[in-house]
Write a protein that holds these residues in place. Structure first.
Motif, mmCIF file in Angstrom:
data_model
loop_
_atom_site.group_PDB
_atom_site.id
_atom_site.type_symbol
_atom_site.label_atom_id
_atom_site.label_comp_id
_atom_site.label_asym_id
_atom_site.label_seq_id
_atom_site.Cartn_x
_atom_site.Cartn_y
_atom_site.Cartn_z
ATOM 1 N N THR A 303 7.131 -21.717 17.946
ATOM 2 C CA THR A 303 6.800 -21.321 19.504
ATOM 3 C C THR A 303 5.044 -21.491 19.334
ATOM 4 O OG1 THR A 303 6.251 -19.511 19.411
ATOM 5 C CG2 THR A 303 8.076 -19.817 20.605
ATOM 6 N N PHE A 304 4.280 -22.317 20.726
ATOM 7 C CA PHE A 304 2.448 -22.151 20.542
ATOM 8 C C PHE A 304 2.346 -20.644 19.934
ATOM 9 C CE2 PHE A 304 -1.387 -21.541 22.768
ATOM 10 C CZ PHE A 304 -1.795 -22.367 21.788
ATOM 11 N N PHE A 305 2.150 -19.431 19.940
ATOM 12 C CA PHE A 305 1.089 -18.727 20.195
ATOM 13 C C PHE A 305 1.814 -17.953 18.282
ATOM 14 C CE2 PHE A 305 0.177 -17.339 23.869
ATOM 15 C CZ PHE A 305 -0.780 -16.409 24.159
ATOM 16 N N TYR A 306 2.742 -18.571 18.433
ATOM 17 C CA TYR A 306 3.327 -18.445 16.531
ATOM 18 C C TYR A 306 2.409 -19.082 15.778
ATOM 19 C CZ TYR A 306 6.039 -17.259 12.393
ATOM 20 O OH TYR A 306 6.390 -16.690 11.319
ATOM 21 N N LYS A 307 2.496 -20.339 16.524
ATOM 22 C CA LYS A 307 1.807 -21.494 15.041
ATOM 23 C C LYS A 307 0.048 -21.174 15.814
ATOM 24 C CE LYS A 307 5.063 -25.227 16.051
ATOM 25 N NZ LYS A 307 5.565 -26.701 15.850
ATOM 26 N N LEU A 308 -0.310 -20.189 16.663
ATOM 27 C CA LEU A 308 -1.371 -20.927 16.684
ATOM 28 C C LEU A 308 -1.995 -19.191 15.702
ATOM 29 C CD1 LEU A 308 -4.178 -20.920 18.416
ATOM 30 C CD2 LEU A 308 -3.488 -19.187 20.399
ATOM 31 N N CYS A 309 -1.435 -18.187 16.125
ATOM 32 C CA CYS A 309 -2.066 -17.299 14.943
ATOM 33 C C CYS A 309 -1.255 -17.876 13.374
ATOM 34 C CB CYS A 309 -0.925 -16.053 15.339
ATOM 35 S SG CYS A 309 -0.584 -15.280 16.629
ATOM 36 N N LYS A 310 -1.109 -18.862 13.376
ATOM 37 C CA LYS A 310 -1.073 -18.875 11.977
ATOM 38 C C LYS A 310 -2.327 -19.979 11.256
ATOM 39 C CE LYS A 310 2.733 -17.597 10.091
ATOM 40 N NZ LYS A 310 2.656 -16.638 9.383
ATOM 41 N N VAL A 311 -3.201 -20.355 12.511
ATOM 42 C CA VAL A 311 -4.661 -21.139 12.259
ATOM 43 C C VAL A 311 -5.493 -19.833 11.894
ATOM 44 C CG1 VAL A 311 -5.541 -22.840 13.282
ATOM 45 C CG2 VAL A 311 -4.060 -23.109 13.123
#
Length: 320
Positions: A303-311
């Motif tokens: 999901t977008f939020f999961y990937k965003l939290c990795k950045v």
């Protein structure tokens, strides 16, 4: 017509007055003084005889009593309680100090400086980082560009954060502010696209300011700050992951998040809100709502939020 009526009604809370300062107060002006200095001496001597706070309070109270006897025009559709209690609405007192210069017998110095006599406001000096010089007190080495980007929320307007911008400028005069408009009327799509548009807007804004500063002494330092409301915070984080903003990550200075859904919106006990959210996703097909509720992908880790939290962009290593 409604707009004109409202302006007329609100204007009653502003009191304009003109104070004439006799020319005889200028007789002691020498080479080391100026009209503005003399005006300040006049006003300071006046304060010795009258308390300005008490005087203003008395004038405001008298004005409120006169307003209480007025009748508000009810022909237009309006909130009749918008004024609340008249005793609690602030009254703005605007005083214009005018120097009375005689037409005959006035000296050449007063005539040459007549425009300054009618302007009693003293422009603020450039202090601190707004025009920073070297610590040794030598020649100025350039400006410090303090850029602040304000990003509105879902279906918002670029002026939504106007009051926050004004408060910011009170604490940080001289800051260069941008009320983002690029995603106005377009906050229903993909956060990645909204972040890309914001990144392009910010880079264009910074380039224009840097070009302006280069023509006026150069820019020795850039401090980039962000203020976001609601999903505007998610748009900011998405923009910071864009390649265009990578060169400016080392200049991040302050980040203010106002009601930002940084962890998405997965659980809620409000059935009415959940029903409205479901309707927006099903009937409107809003991509950002799917991303907020982690339904944009079957695997949560995609999901977008999961990937965003990795950045990692808003961490200490970027001096934010």
């Amino acid at each position: 017509i409604w707009d004109v009526d409202r302006k007329s009604e609100w204007s009653i809370w502003i009191v304009h007055s003109k104070i004439e300062i006799p020319h005889r107060y200028m007789h002691g002006m020498g080479d080391s003084s100026s009209p503005r200095h003399s005006l300040r001496r006049v006003s300071s001597s006046k304060k010795l005889h009258h308390d300005p706070v008490q005087n203003a309070s008395s004038r405001a109270e008298l004005h409120r009593k006169s307003i209480a006897q007025m009748k508000i025009n009810a022909r237009s559709v309006q909130d009749m309680h918008i004024y609340a209690n008249p005793s609690r609405v602030p009254v703005v007192l605007i005083e214009q100090h005018v120097m009375v210069v005689p037409q005959h017998g006035c000296n050449k110095y007063l005539l040459a400086n007549a425009p300054d006599l009618y302007n009693t406001s003293v422009p603020p000096n450039l202090q601190g980082d707004s025009f920073a010089g070297n610590p040794s007190g030598g020649k100025n080495t350039g400006h410090v560009l303090r850029a602040v980007i304000f990003v509105h929320g879902f279906q918002g307007h670029h002026l939504d954060l106007c009051l926050i911008r004004n408060q910011w400028l009170l604490r940080d005069p001289g800051a260069e502010c941008l009320l983002s408009e690029t995603n106005e009327d377009r906050t229903y799509g993909d956060f990645k696209e909204m972040g890309r548009r914001l990144a392009n807007e910010v880079v264009s804004f910074l380039k224009n300011k840097l070009d302006k500063y280069s023509r006026h002494g150069g820019c020795r330092e850039l401090r980039l700050s962000f203020v976001g409301h609601s999903i505007g915070n998610v748009i900011i984080r998405s923009a910071l992951s864009e390649p265009k903003l990578q060169p400016f990550l080392k200049n991040l200075h302050t980040y203010m998040s106002i009601s930002g859904p940084h962890l998405g919106y997965w659980y809620s006990s409000n059935s009415l809100f959940n029903s409205g959210l479901w309707l927006m996703k099903r009937l409107k097909g809003l991509q950002c709502m799917h991303q907020l509720t982690f339904t944009d992908e079957q695997d949560p880790q995609n999901t977008f939020f999961y990937k965003l939290c990795k950045v990692h962009r808003l961490n200490l290593s970027t001096s934010c």
